[in-house]
Motif scaffolding. Sequence first.
Motif, PDB file in Angstrom:
ATOM      1  N   ASP A  99       0.835  -1.211   0.000  1.00  0.00           N
ATOM      2  CA  ASP A  99       0.000   0.000   0.000  1.00  0.00           C
ATOM      3  C   ASP A  99       0.868   1.258   0.000  1.00  0.00           C
ATOM      4  OD1 ASP A  99       0.924   0.123   2.646  1.00  0.00           O
ATOM      5  OD2 ASP A  99      -1.028  -0.307   3.534  1.00  0.00           O
ATOM      6  N   ILE A 116      -2.673  -1.685  -3.456  1.00  0.00           N
ATOM      7  CA  ILE A 116      -3.950  -1.077  -3.051  1.00  0.00           C
ATOM      8  C   ILE A 116      -4.313   0.099  -3.955  1.00  0.00           C
ATOM      9  CG2 ILE A 116      -5.132   0.176  -1.198  1.00  0.00           C
ATOM     10  CD1 ILE A 116      -4.896  -2.820  -0.619  1.00  0.00           C
ATOM     11  N   GLU A 125     -11.053  -4.569  -6.679  1.00  0.00           N
ATOM     12  CA  GLU A 125     -10.608  -4.802  -5.313  1.00  0.00           C
ATOM     13  C   GLU A 125      -9.657  -5.985  -5.271  1.00  0.00           C
ATOM     14  OE1 GLU A 125     -13.567  -5.076  -2.313  1.00  0.00           O
ATOM     15  OE2 GLU A 125     -14.747  -3.429  -3.131  1.00  0.00           O
ATOM     16  N   THR A 128      -9.726 -11.178  -1.270  1.00  0.00           N
ATOM     17  CA  THR A 128      -9.534 -11.546   0.129  1.00  0.00           C
ATOM     18  C   THR A 128      -8.910 -12.936   0.137  1.00  0.00           C
ATOM     19  OG1 THR A 128     -11.684 -12.626   0.280  1.00  0.00           O
ATOM     20  CG2 THR A 128     -11.607 -10.257   0.827  1.00  0.00           C
ATOM     21  N   GLN A 150      -6.008  -8.966   0.435  1.00  0.00           N
ATOM     22  CA  GLN A 150      -6.409  -7.988   1.453  1.00  0.00           C
ATOM     23  C   GLN A 150      -5.912  -8.455   2.818  1.00  0.00           C
ATOM     24  OE1 GLN A 150     -10.513  -6.719   1.455  1.00  0.00           O
ATOM     25  NE2 GLN A 150     -10.623  -6.887  -0.779  1.00  0.00           N
TER      26      GLN A 150
END
Length: 193
Positions: A99, A116, A125, A128, A150
Amino acid sequence: MVQRDKISDKKELSQEQSEELIRVLKARFEKNMNRHKDLEWDKVQAKLNANTEKLWSLNEMEVTNGEPDVVGYDKEKDEYIFCDCSAESPKGRRSVCYDREALESRKKHKPEDNAIDMAASMGIELLTEEQYRALQELENFDMKTSSWVQTPTDIRELGGALFCDRRFGRVFVYHNGAESYYAARGFRGSLMI
Protein backbone atom coordinates in the motif's frame (compact mmCIF):
# COMPACT_ATOMS: atom_id res chain seq x y z
CA MET A 1 -5.42 -7.26 -28.60
CA VAL A 2 -7.35 -4.97 -26.30
CA GLN A 3 -5.58 -1.64 -25.88
CA ARG A 4 -5.42 0.99 -23.19
CA ASP A 5 -6.55 4.43 -24.32
CA LYS A 6 -3.38 6.50 -23.87
CA ILE A 7 -4.90 9.74 -25.13
CA SER A 8 -7.73 10.09 -22.66
CA ASP A 9 -7.82 9.92 -18.87
CA LYS A 10 -11.57 9.29 -19.05
CA LYS A 11 -12.65 6.03 -17.52
CA GLU A 12 -14.61 4.91 -20.53
CA LEU A 13 -13.92 2.91 -23.64
CA SER A 14 -14.69 3.77 -27.22
CA GLN A 15 -17.34 1.71 -28.97
CA GLU A 16 -14.59 -0.16 -30.84
CA GLN A 17 -12.66 -0.90 -27.64
CA SER A 18 -15.84 -2.10 -25.90
CA GLU A 19 -16.73 -4.42 -28.75
CA GLU A 20 -13.20 -5.87 -28.87
CA LEU A 21 -13.12 -6.42 -25.10
CA ILE A 22 -16.51 -8.15 -25.17
CA ARG A 23 -15.26 -10.43 -27.97
CA VAL A 24 -12.20 -11.34 -25.87
CA LEU A 25 -14.29 -11.93 -22.73
CA LYS A 26 -16.84 -14.05 -24.62
CA ALA A 27 -14.11 -16.25 -26.12
CA ARG A 28 -12.50 -16.73 -22.68
CA PHE A 29 -15.91 -17.46 -21.11
CA GLU A 30 -16.69 -20.13 -23.72
CA LYS A 31 -13.21 -21.69 -23.48
CA ASN A 32 -13.33 -22.00 -19.67
CA MET A 33 -16.84 -23.22 -18.82
CA ASN A 34 -15.44 -25.01 -15.74
CA ARG A 35 -15.15 -21.60 -14.07
CA HIS A 36 -18.85 -20.75 -14.42
CA LYS A 37 -20.99 -23.82 -14.84
CA ASP A 38 -24.69 -23.12 -15.37
CA LEU A 39 -24.08 -19.46 -16.36
CA GLU A 40 -25.06 -18.11 -19.78
CA TRP A 41 -22.96 -15.65 -21.76
CA ASP A 42 -25.99 -13.72 -23.10
CA LYS A 43 -26.98 -12.75 -19.55
CA VAL A 44 -23.40 -11.76 -18.71
CA GLN A 45 -23.18 -9.63 -21.86
CA ALA A 46 -26.48 -7.91 -21.04
CA LYS A 47 -24.95 -6.88 -17.69
CA LEU A 48 -21.79 -5.65 -19.43
CA ASN A 49 -23.82 -3.62 -21.92
CA ALA A 50 -25.77 -2.03 -19.06
CA ASN A 51 -22.63 -1.17 -17.04
CA THR A 52 -20.26 0.42 -19.51
CA GLU A 53 -18.22 2.11 -16.75
CA LYS A 54 -17.28 -1.34 -15.45
CA LEU A 55 -16.11 -2.33 -18.93
CA TRP A 56 -13.30 0.19 -18.42
CA SER A 57 -12.23 -1.64 -15.25
CA LEU A 58 -12.36 -5.00 -17.03
CA ASN A 59 -10.21 -3.50 -19.77
CA GLU A 60 -7.67 -2.39 -17.14
CA MET A 61 -7.63 -5.96 -15.84
CA GLU A 62 -7.10 -7.22 -19.38
CA VAL A 63 -4.31 -4.83 -20.42
CA THR A 64 -2.36 -5.63 -17.24
CA ASN A 65 -2.49 -9.32 -18.22
CA GLY A 66 -5.09 -10.41 -15.66
CA GLU A 67 -7.25 -12.34 -18.14
CA PRO A 68 -10.53 -11.56 -16.31
CA ASP A 69 -13.29 -14.14 -16.46
CA VAL A 70 -16.60 -14.85 -14.73
CA VAL A 71 -16.06 -17.01 -11.64
CA GLY A 72 -19.48 -16.78 -10.03
CA TYR A 73 -22.87 -15.16 -9.70
CA ASP A 74 -24.35 -13.49 -6.60
CA LYS A 75 -28.09 -14.21 -6.76
CA GLU A 76 -28.99 -11.76 -3.97
CA LYS A 77 -27.24 -8.84 -5.67
CA ASP A 78 -27.91 -10.10 -9.21
CA GLU A 79 -24.23 -9.54 -10.06
CA TYR A 80 -21.63 -11.54 -11.91
CA ILE A 81 -18.21 -11.91 -10.27
CA PHE A 82 -15.22 -11.34 -12.52
CA CYS A 83 -11.74 -12.24 -11.31
CA ASP A 84 -8.23 -12.29 -12.75
CA CYS A 85 -7.73 -15.81 -14.10
CA SER A 86 -4.23 -15.57 -15.57
CA ALA A 87 -2.21 -18.69 -14.72
CA GLU A 88 0.32 -16.56 -12.82
CA SER A 89 -0.05 -13.24 -11.01
CA PRO A 90 -0.79 -10.59 -13.69
CA LYS A 91 2.48 -9.44 -15.30
CA GLY A 92 1.39 -5.82 -15.51
CA ARG A 93 0.86 -5.66 -11.74
CA ARG A 94 4.02 -7.20 -10.32
CA SER A 95 6.93 -5.65 -8.43
CA VAL A 96 4.63 -3.56 -6.24
CA CYS A 97 4.54 -3.25 -2.48
CA TYR A 98 1.27 -3.57 -0.57
CA ASP A 99 0.00 0.00 0.00
CA ARG A 100 0.92 3.70 -0.11
CA GLU A 101 2.17 3.77 3.47
CA ALA A 102 4.56 0.92 2.66
CA LEU A 103 5.68 2.65 -0.55
CA GLU A 104 6.39 5.91 1.26
CA SER A 105 8.28 4.12 4.04
CA ARG A 106 10.94 2.87 1.60
CA LYS A 107 14.00 5.09 1.50
CA LYS A 108 15.80 3.28 -1.33
CA HIS A 109 14.80 1.24 -4.36
CA LYS A 110 11.13 2.18 -4.28
CA PRO A 111 8.80 0.24 -6.56
CA GLU A 112 6.79 2.25 -9.06
CA ASP A 113 3.45 1.62 -7.37
CA ASN A 114 1.53 -0.32 -4.73
CA ALA A 115 -1.21 -2.93 -4.96
CA ILE A 116 -3.95 -1.08 -3.05
CA ASP A 117 -3.65 2.16 -5.06
CA MET A 118 -3.33 0.32 -8.37
CA ALA A 119 -6.48 -1.71 -7.67
CA ALA A 120 -8.40 1.42 -6.66
CA SER A 121 -7.29 3.29 -9.79
CA MET A 122 -8.48 0.32 -11.88
CA GLY A 123 -11.85 0.23 -10.12
CA ILE A 124 -11.30 -3.28 -8.72
CA GLU A 125 -10.61 -4.80 -5.31
CA LEU A 126 -7.79 -7.05 -4.17
CA LEU A 127 -8.98 -10.56 -3.47
CA THR A 128 -9.53 -11.55 0.13
CA GLU A 129 -7.92 -14.73 1.39
CA GLU A 130 -11.32 -16.42 1.15
CA GLN A 131 -11.81 -15.29 -2.47
CA TYR A 132 -8.29 -16.42 -3.35
CA ARG A 133 -8.95 -19.87 -1.93
CA ALA A 134 -12.27 -20.08 -3.83
CA LEU A 135 -10.49 -19.15 -7.07
CA GLN A 136 -7.98 -21.92 -6.44
CA GLU A 137 -10.88 -24.40 -6.25
CA LEU A 138 -11.56 -23.71 -9.95
CA GLU A 139 -8.01 -24.23 -11.24
CA ASN A 140 -4.40 -24.09 -10.10
CA PHE A 141 -3.09 -20.52 -10.09
CA ASP A 142 0.16 -18.86 -8.96
CA MET A 143 2.29 -21.99 -9.13
CA LYS A 144 5.41 -19.88 -9.84
CA THR A 145 4.31 -16.45 -8.63
CA SER A 146 2.40 -15.06 -5.64
CA SER A 147 -0.34 -12.47 -5.14
CA TRP A 148 -0.98 -9.90 -2.43
CA VAL A 149 -4.39 -10.33 -0.76
CA GLN A 150 -6.41 -7.99 1.45
CA THR A 151 -4.70 -7.84 4.82
CA PRO A 152 -6.54 -7.53 8.16
CA THR A 153 -6.04 -4.17 9.87
CA ASP A 154 -4.33 -5.64 12.94
CA ILE A 155 -1.64 -7.28 10.79
CA ARG A 156 -1.19 -4.17 8.67
CA GLU A 157 -0.85 -1.95 11.76
CA LEU A 158 2.13 -4.09 12.79
CA GLY A 159 3.80 -3.51 9.42
CA GLY A 160 2.85 -6.78 7.74
CA ALA A 161 0.81 -7.80 4.72
CA LEU A 162 -0.45 -11.13 3.40
CA PHE A 163 0.13 -12.87 0.11
CA CYS A 164 -0.83 -16.28 -1.28
CA ASP A 165 0.32 -18.85 -3.80
CA ARG A 166 -0.04 -22.53 -4.67
CA ARG A 167 2.85 -24.91 -4.03
CA PHE A 168 3.06 -28.66 -3.48
CA GLY A 169 -0.64 -29.05 -4.31
CA ARG A 170 -1.78 -26.63 -1.58
CA VAL A 171 -2.70 -22.97 -1.21
CA PHE A 172 -0.44 -21.14 1.23
CA VAL A 173 -0.96 -17.82 2.98
CA TYR A 174 2.21 -16.02 4.00
CA HIS A 175 3.24 -12.74 5.55
CA ASN A 176 5.87 -10.23 4.57
CA GLY A 177 6.71 -6.65 5.37
CA ALA A 178 4.18 -4.53 3.48
CA GLU A 179 7.05 -2.54 1.93
CA SER A 180 8.55 -5.62 0.26
CA TYR A 181 8.16 -6.22 -3.45
CA TYR A 182 9.31 -8.93 -5.81
CA ALA A 183 9.32 -9.51 -9.56
CA ALA A 184 7.19 -12.62 -9.03
CA ARG A 185 4.57 -11.00 -6.76
CA GLY A 186 1.62 -9.01 -7.98
CA PHE A 187 -2.05 -9.00 -7.12
CA ARG A 188 -5.33 -10.39 -8.40
CA GLY A 189 -8.52 -8.39 -8.39
CA SER A 190 -12.25 -8.89 -8.54
CA LEU A 191 -15.11 -6.87 -9.98
CA MET A 192 -18.86 -7.27 -9.47
CA ILE A 193 -21.10 -6.45 -12.43
